[in-house]
Motif scaffolding. Structure first.
Motif, PDB file in Angstrom:
ATOM      1  N   ARG A   1     -17.964   4.994   7.430  1.00  0.00           N
ATOM      2  CA  ARG A   1     -18.508   5.552   6.182  1.00  0.00           C
ATOM      3  C   ARG A   1     -17.730   5.067   4.957  1.00  0.00           C
ATOM      4  N   GLN A   2     -16.483   4.662   5.147  1.00  0.00           N
ATOM      5  CA  GLN A   2     -15.651   4.220   4.022  1.00  0.00           C
ATOM      6  C   GLN A   2     -15.891   2.736   3.773  1.00  0.00           C
ATOM      7  N   LYS A   3     -16.252   2.390   2.549  1.00  0.00           N
ATOM      8  CA  LYS A   3     -16.569   1.002   2.209  1.00  0.00           C
ATOM      9  C   LYS A   3     -15.439   0.297   1.465  1.00  0.00           C
ATOM     10  N   VAL A   4     -14.664   1.073   0.670  1.00  0.00           N
ATOM     11  CA  VAL A   4     -13.600   0.465  -0.128  1.00  0.00           C
ATOM     12  C   VAL A   4     -12.295   1.239   0.035  1.00  0.00           C
ATOM     13  N   CYS A   5     -11.202   0.584  -0.317  1.00  0.00           N
ATOM     14  CA  CYS A   5      -9.892   1.224  -0.408  1.00  0.00           C
ATOM     15  C   CYS A   5      -9.204   0.635  -1.638  1.00  0.00           C
ATOM     16  N   TYR A   6      -8.029   1.149  -1.958  1.00  0.00           N
ATOM     17  CA  TYR A   6      -7.330   0.728  -3.167  1.00  0.00           C
ATOM     18  C   TYR A   6      -5.919   0.282  -2.815  1.00  0.00           C
ATOM     19  N   GLU A   7      -5.470  -0.795  -3.470  1.00  0.00           N
ATOM     20  CA  GLU A   7      -4.137  -1.323  -3.214  1.00  0.00           C
ATOM     21  C   GLU A   7      -3.128  -0.707  -4.177  1.00  0.00           C
ATOM     22  N   CYS A   8      -2.044  -0.167  -3.618  1.00  0.00           N
ATOM     23  CA  CYS A   8      -0.962   0.403  -4.416  1.00  0.00           C
ATOM     24  C   CYS A   8      -0.195  -0.750  -5.081  1.00  0.00           C
ATOM     25  N   ALA A   9       0.052  -0.626  -6.378  1.00  0.00           N
ATOM     26  CA  ALA A   9       0.765  -1.660  -7.119  1.00  0.00           C
ATOM     27  C   ALA A   9       2.237  -1.739  -6.729  1.00  0.00           C
ATOM     28  N   GLU A  10       2.782  -0.702  -6.118  1.00  0.00           N
ATOM     29  CA  GLU A  10       4.202  -0.669  -5.760  1.00  0.00           C
ATOM     30  C   GLU A  10       4.435  -1.134  -4.322  1.00  0.00           C
ATOM     31  N   CYS A  11       3.844  -0.450  -3.349  1.00  0.00           N
ATOM     32  CA  CYS A  11       4.101  -0.767  -1.930  1.00  0.00           C
ATOM     33  C   CYS A  11       3.056  -1.723  -1.348  1.00  0.00           C
ATOM     34  N   HIS A  12       1.974  -1.975  -2.073  1.00  0.00           N
ATOM     35  CA  HIS A  12       0.878  -2.875  -1.681  1.00  0.00           C
ATOM     36  C   HIS A  12       0.131  -2.411  -0.434  1.00  0.00           C
ATOM     37  N   GLY A  13       0.268  -1.134  -0.091  1.00  0.00           N
ATOM     38  CA  GLY A  13      -0.506  -0.569   1.000  1.00  0.00           C
ATOM     39  C   GLY A  13      -1.933  -0.303   0.545  1.00  0.00           C
ATOM     40  N   LEU A  14      -2.827  -0.115   1.494  1.00  0.00           N
ATOM     41  CA  LEU A  14      -4.226   0.183   1.187  1.00  0.00           C
ATOM     42  C   LEU A  14      -4.495   1.655   1.474  1.00  0.00           C
ATOM     43  N   PHE A  15      -5.169   2.329   0.514  1.00  0.00           N
ATOM     44  CA  PHE A  15      -5.362   3.774   0.587  1.00  0.00           C
ATOM     45  C   PHE A  15      -6.767   4.144   0.134  1.00  0.00           C
ATOM     46  N   SER A  16      -7.250   5.304   0.611  1.00  0.00           N
ATOM     47  CA  SER A  16      -8.553   5.816   0.174  1.00  0.00           C
ATOM     48  C   SER A  16      -8.439   6.338  -1.255  1.00  0.00           C
ATOM     49  N   SER A  17      -9.558   6.627  -1.855  1.00  0.00           N
ATOM     50  CA  SER A  17      -9.565   7.094  -3.248  1.00  0.00           C
ATOM     51  C   SER A  17      -8.827   8.422  -3.415  1.00  0.00           C
ATOM     52  N   LYS A  18      -8.816   9.245  -2.357  1.00  0.00           N
ATOM     53  CA  LYS A  18      -8.119  10.533  -2.429  1.00  0.00           C
ATOM     54  C   LYS A  18      -6.608  10.380  -2.309  1.00  0.00           C
ATOM     55  N   GLU A  19      -6.147   9.218  -1.893  1.00  0.00           N
ATOM     56  CA  GLU A  19      -4.720   8.995  -1.667  1.00  0.00           C
ATOM     57  C   GLU A  19      -4.054   8.187  -2.777  1.00  0.00           C
ATOM     58  N   VAL A  20      -4.766   7.927  -3.881  1.00  0.00           N
ATOM     59  CA  VAL A  20      -4.194   7.150  -4.984  1.00  0.00           C
ATOM     60  C   VAL A  20      -4.310   7.905  -6.304  1.00  0.00           C
ATOM     61  N   ALA A  21      -3.510   7.475  -7.252  1.00  0.00           N
ATOM     62  CA  ALA A  21      -3.550   8.024  -8.615  1.00  0.00           C
ATOM     63  C   ALA A  21      -3.397   6.871  -9.594  1.00  0.00           C
TER      64      ALA A  21
END
Length: 157
Positions: free
Chosen positions: A51-71
């Motif tokens: 169901r998840q189509k996209v994730c977001y890359e953290c500018a600091e650790c470069h990990g990939l996270f869902s929209s609920k896990e980023v700010a």
């Protein structure tokens, strides 16, 4: 150190500026550069959740996270808002261009926020965060963590 008590007028002023700052922050969440920053950090999701189509890359650790896990974080903090003299500077920093924003995972954002608020290094902020998390553990869990730690000095005998 004696604790200072606020007068009723000072309490009202403090509540007003907290309310005003909160309202501006809520308004800034719909600011177009926030969406532009999120879009720039968007990556295709290739994990097991169909169901998840996209994730977001953290500018600091470069990990990939869902929209609920980023700010979306202000690279330069917006600062404090305690009086009408602070309004112009606060608004300028809060409503900045995408170059002044970055996407961080919750953990990296918490660490950066701690560093901005209290000063100190990244290592100190991480250590403080670990101490805070440790203090929230039930005593039995604290003891088991300490007993499992290789570098632990036996405190209780």
């Amino acid at each position: 150190m004696a604790k200072t008590t606020l007068t009723e007028k000072e309490k009202e002023d403090k509540k007003f500026w907290q309310w005003f700052r909160s309202g501006l922050r809520r308004l800034s969440q719909r600011y177009p550069p926030i969406y532009a920053t999120l879009n720039a950090a968007k990556r295709p999701y290739n994990g097991p959740n169909k169901r998840q189509k996209v994730c977001y890359e953290c500018a600091e650790c470069h990990g990939l996270f869902s929209s609920k896990e980023v700010a979306v974080d202000h690279i330069t903090p917006a600062g404090t808002l305690l009086s009408k003299e602070d309004v112009a500077d606060f608004v300028d920093k809060l409503f900045c261009e995408p170059e002044g924003l970055q996407v961080l995972c919750k953990e990296c954002h918490d660490i950066k926020t701690y560093m901005d608020k209290y000063g100190g290094s990244k290592e100190e902020a991480i250590a403080k965060k670990l101490v805070i998390a440790f203090k929230k553990l039930p005593k039995t869990k604290m003891l088991s963590v300490l007993q499992e730690s290789e570098n632990c000095v036996k405190i209780m005998e």
